[in-house]
Design a protein around this motif. Sequence first.
Motif, PDB file in Angstrom:
ATOM      1  N   GLN A 194     -23.954 -27.518 -17.773  1.00 59.05           N
ATOM      2  CA  GLN A 194     -23.487 -27.946 -19.090  1.00 59.05           C
ATOM      3  C   GLN A 194     -22.222 -27.191 -19.499  1.00 59.05           C
ATOM      4  N   TYR A 195     -22.203 -25.878 -19.247  1.00 55.49           N
ATOM      5  CA  TYR A 195     -21.025 -25.087 -19.607  1.00 55.49           C
ATOM      6  C   TYR A 195     -19.816 -25.520 -18.788  1.00 55.49           C
ATOM      7  N   VAL A 196     -19.998 -25.701 -17.480  1.00 54.96           N
ATOM      8  CA  VAL A 196     -18.894 -26.094 -16.610  1.00 54.96           C
ATOM      9  C   VAL A 196     -18.330 -27.442 -17.047  1.00 54.96           C
ATOM     10  N   THR A 197     -19.207 -28.397 -17.337  1.00 56.61           N
ATOM     11  CA  THR A 197     -18.761 -29.715 -17.786  1.00 56.61           C
ATOM     12  C   THR A 197     -18.003 -29.611 -19.101  1.00 56.61           C
ATOM     13  N   SER A 198     -18.528 -28.785 -20.016  1.00 55.80           N
ATOM     14  CA  SER A 198     -17.910 -28.634 -21.333  1.00 55.80           C
ATOM     15  C   SER A 198     -16.517 -28.023 -21.245  1.00 55.80           C
ATOM     16  N   ILE A 199     -16.370 -26.956 -20.445  1.00 59.38           N
ATOM     17  CA  ILE A 199     -15.078 -26.275 -20.389  1.00 59.38           C
ATOM     18  C   ILE A 199     -14.044 -27.100 -19.623  1.00 59.38           C
ATOM     19  N   LYS A 200     -14.493 -27.896 -18.666  1.00 61.73           N
ATOM     20  CA  LYS A 200     -13.572 -28.799 -17.979  1.00 61.73           C
ATOM     21  C   LYS A 200     -13.040 -29.848 -18.956  1.00 61.73           C
ATOM     22  N   ALA A 201     -13.902 -30.355 -19.800  1.00 62.92           N
ATOM     23  CA  ALA A 201     -13.482 -31.343 -20.788  1.00 62.92           C
ATOM     24  C   ALA A 201     -12.531 -30.726 -21.804  1.00 62.92           C
ATOM     25  N   GLU A 202     -12.786 -29.471 -22.154  1.00 66.83           N
ATOM     26  CA  GLU A 202     -11.951 -28.787 -23.135  1.00 66.83           C
ATOM     27  C   GLU A 202     -10.510 -28.645 -22.664  1.00 66.83           C
ATOM     28  N   TYR A 203     -10.320 -28.344 -21.386  1.00 65.90           N
ATOM     29  CA  TYR A 203      -8.966 -28.136 -20.877  1.00 65.90           C
ATOM     30  C   TYR A 203      -8.250 -29.435 -20.536  1.00 65.90           C
ATOM     31  N   GLY A 204      -8.967 -30.505 -20.327  1.00 69.21           N
ATOM     32  CA  GLY A 204      -8.337 -31.799 -20.085  1.00 69.21           C
ATOM     33  C   GLY A 204      -7.840 -31.961 -18.668  1.00 69.21           C
ATOM     34  N   GLU A 205      -8.536 -32.755 -17.868  1.00 74.91           N
ATOM     35  CA  GLU A 205      -8.201 -32.904 -16.460  1.00 74.91           C
ATOM     36  C   GLU A 205      -6.771 -33.393 -16.287  1.00 74.91           C
ATOM     37  N   GLY A 206      -6.058 -32.771 -15.349  1.00 69.17           N
ATOM     38  CA  GLY A 206      -4.689 -33.171 -15.061  1.00 69.17           C
ATOM     39  C   GLY A 206      -3.629 -32.374 -15.792  1.00 69.17           C
ATOM     40  N   THR A 207      -4.013 -31.615 -16.835  1.00 70.62           N
ATOM     41  CA  THR A 207      -3.031 -30.831 -17.572  1.00 70.62           C
ATOM     42  C   THR A 207      -2.679 -29.560 -16.799  1.00 70.62           C
ATOM     43  N   LEU A 208      -1.563 -28.962 -17.188  1.00 68.45           N
ATOM     44  CA  LEU A 208      -1.135 -27.702 -16.573  1.00 68.45           C
ATOM     45  C   LEU A 208      -2.238 -26.661 -16.642  1.00 68.45           C
ATOM     46  N   PHE A 209      -2.867 -26.522 -17.818  1.00 67.56           N
ATOM     47  CA  PHE A 209      -3.857 -25.471 -18.007  1.00 67.56           C
ATOM     48  C   PHE A 209      -5.151 -25.776 -17.258  1.00 67.56           C
ATOM     49  N   PHE A 210      -5.484 -27.049 -17.085  1.00 63.56           N
ATOM     50  CA  PHE A 210      -6.650 -27.404 -16.273  1.00 63.56           C
ATOM     51  C   PHE A 210      -6.411 -26.989 -14.823  1.00 63.56           C
ATOM     52  N   LYS A 211      -5.230 -27.298 -14.311  1.00 58.73           N
ATOM     53  CA  LYS A 211      -4.916 -26.976 -12.917  1.00 58.73           C
ATOM     54  C   LYS A 211      -4.943 -25.468 -12.681  1.00 58.73           C
ATOM     55  N   ARG A 212      -4.452 -24.720 -13.655  1.00 61.44           N
ATOM     56  CA  ARG A 212      -4.419 -23.272 -13.487  1.00 61.44           C
ATOM     57  C   ARG A 212      -5.769 -22.628 -13.741  1.00 61.44           C
ATOM     58  N   PHE A 213      -6.384 -22.933 -14.894  1.00 62.53           N
ATOM     59  CA  PHE A 213      -7.543 -22.164 -15.335  1.00 62.53           C
ATOM     60  C   PHE A 213      -8.881 -22.748 -14.924  1.00 62.53           C
ATOM     61  N   ILE A 214      -8.884 -23.985 -14.433  1.00 62.68           N
ATOM     62  CA  ILE A 214     -10.124 -24.575 -13.925  1.00 62.68           C
ATOM     63  C   ILE A 214     -10.079 -24.667 -12.400  1.00 62.68           C
ATOM     64  N   GLU A 215      -8.956 -25.183 -11.871  1.00 66.70           N
ATOM     65  CA  GLU A 215      -8.830 -25.310 -10.423  1.00 66.70           C
ATOM     66  C   GLU A 215      -8.253 -24.052  -9.780  1.00 66.70           C
ATOM     67  N   GLY A 216      -7.684 -23.169 -10.610  1.00 67.36           N
ATOM     68  CA  GLY A 216      -7.163 -21.911 -10.082  1.00 67.36           C
ATOM     69  C   GLY A 216      -5.891 -22.057  -9.275  1.00 67.36           C
ATOM     70  N   LEU A 217      -5.060 -23.059  -9.595  1.00 67.88           N
ATOM     71  CA  LEU A 217      -3.854 -23.316  -8.817  1.00 67.88           C
ATOM     72  C   LEU A 217      -2.639 -22.609  -9.417  1.00 67.88           C
ATOM     73  N   TRP A 218      -1.767 -22.163  -8.546  1.00 65.24           N
ATOM     74  CA  TRP A 218      -0.482 -21.575  -8.967  1.00 65.24           C
ATOM     75  C   TRP A 218       0.540 -22.708  -8.968  1.00 65.24           C
ATOM     76  N   ILE A 219       0.846 -23.225 -10.158  1.00 63.12           N
ATOM     77  CA  ILE A 219       1.789 -24.337 -10.239  1.00 63.12           C
ATOM     78  C   ILE A 219       2.826 -24.051 -11.315  1.00 63.12           C
ATOM     79  N   ALA A 220       4.009 -24.586 -11.099  1.00 57.92           N
ATOM     80  CA  ALA A 220       5.094 -24.387 -12.059  1.00 57.92           C
ATOM     81  C   ALA A 220       4.893 -25.289 -13.274  1.00 57.92           C
ATOM     82  N   ALA A 221       5.302 -24.775 -14.424  1.00 58.88           N
ATOM     83  CA  ALA A 221       5.300 -25.584 -15.640  1.00 58.88           C
ATOM     84  C   ALA A 221       6.536 -26.473 -15.605  1.00 58.88           C
TER      85      ALA A 221
END
Length: 418
Positions: A194-221
């Motif tokens: 439930q927590y994982v689903t909730s925090i993924k929804a909070e960051y919004g899939e596909g956004t810069l912050f989702f890629k960094r803080f959920i997927e852990g990717l190093w990507i340029a803004a």
Amino acid sequence: MELSSLPLSRKQLRSIAQSARHRISIWSGAIRSGKTIASLIAFLIALAVAPSTGLVIIAGRSLQTIERNLIEPLQDPALFGALSSQIVHTRGSTTAVILGRTVHLVGASDARAEGRLRGASVCLALADEITLLPEAFFKQLLGRLSVPGARLLGTTNPDSSGHWLKRDFIDRSYELGIGHWHFTLDDNPSLTTQYVTSIKAEYGEGTLFFKRFIEGLWIAAEGAVFDMWDENRHVVTSLPRIHRWIGVGVDYGVQNPFHATLLGLGDDRRLYVASEWRYDGRHQRKQLTDAEYSQRLRGWLGDVPGIGPVRPSFVTVDPSAASFVAQLKRDRLTPTPARNDVMDGIRTVSSLLAAGKLRVHSSCKGLIAEMPGYAWDDKAAEKGEDKPIKVADHGIDSTRYVTYTTRALWQRQLAMAA
């Protein structure tokens, strides 16, 4: 000796065991992904066998973040059981006693912090959120690992792909013999579905912050800052009943526009930018004094178009506008200096938009016009820095000020509606 009562993933266990082989070990990746608990366990093991000569250092952005991110978890019996009693620290002190060893806590908020390490010989260091540390400080810390067998362990959330930590260390980890482990949110077995689903929804899939803080990717803004912005979704022509007027954000300008935005919490547990007041002295060909700005701002709040009189809980003002803050105090409208942590503010607004928790009334034409064109600075990205282009952003800044500064008022209520 039982080091943690939490369930550990194979990746966590492997990183803890393998870290003993490396002079430098770095855990990077998503928030709440288990990298910090793994690094703390590895640190305690390293401390138990550390050389008897040389200093033991824990470094972080500030003493407060070290206490919150590292010392408090170490002292939590729910995490470290009986071992937590062997972590002794008085809040505000720059030292702690861990497993009987004096540990120096060093805050490094700017380049001047590098001087605090000069002359020191370090046998063991733990660095919290390395990307937030000054580059000169981190490199000086590495240079101080002069005791035979000295080691550094560190954690970080990812940043831009051009950040110095990634460019000079992580990308060269094999060449330099650095231990590096990448974590995603799904790597932490102690989190509920439930927590994982909730925090993924909070960051919004596909956004810069989702890629960094959920997927852990190093990507340029790059591109639009608020790439999730959609007028059809985020702009409304009517407001629900406003449960509480959270605050007003003020971006102060003399040559540039003065922009104020009014934020309310609706009965539907969403935030609404309900109205704006804007004055462009250059366009109007007449500059206003602080007293005139104060008078007009108070007049607007006294009769907000379509809403009526409003008494917001906070008036958050551009922290650089000292003279205007003083004027508001004289006029008995108590201001609060806005939190101007640009990236944290952008992330807060971005997450709210992505989760559908922030709406803008159609009367806020200045703010609505700014949103699609608010873009990342490509030249800054080449240097590994995240910065928006400072053009046509006055409504965005005022919204960022009031939303981020007042988050303690609305966070829990929005979370309850998730």
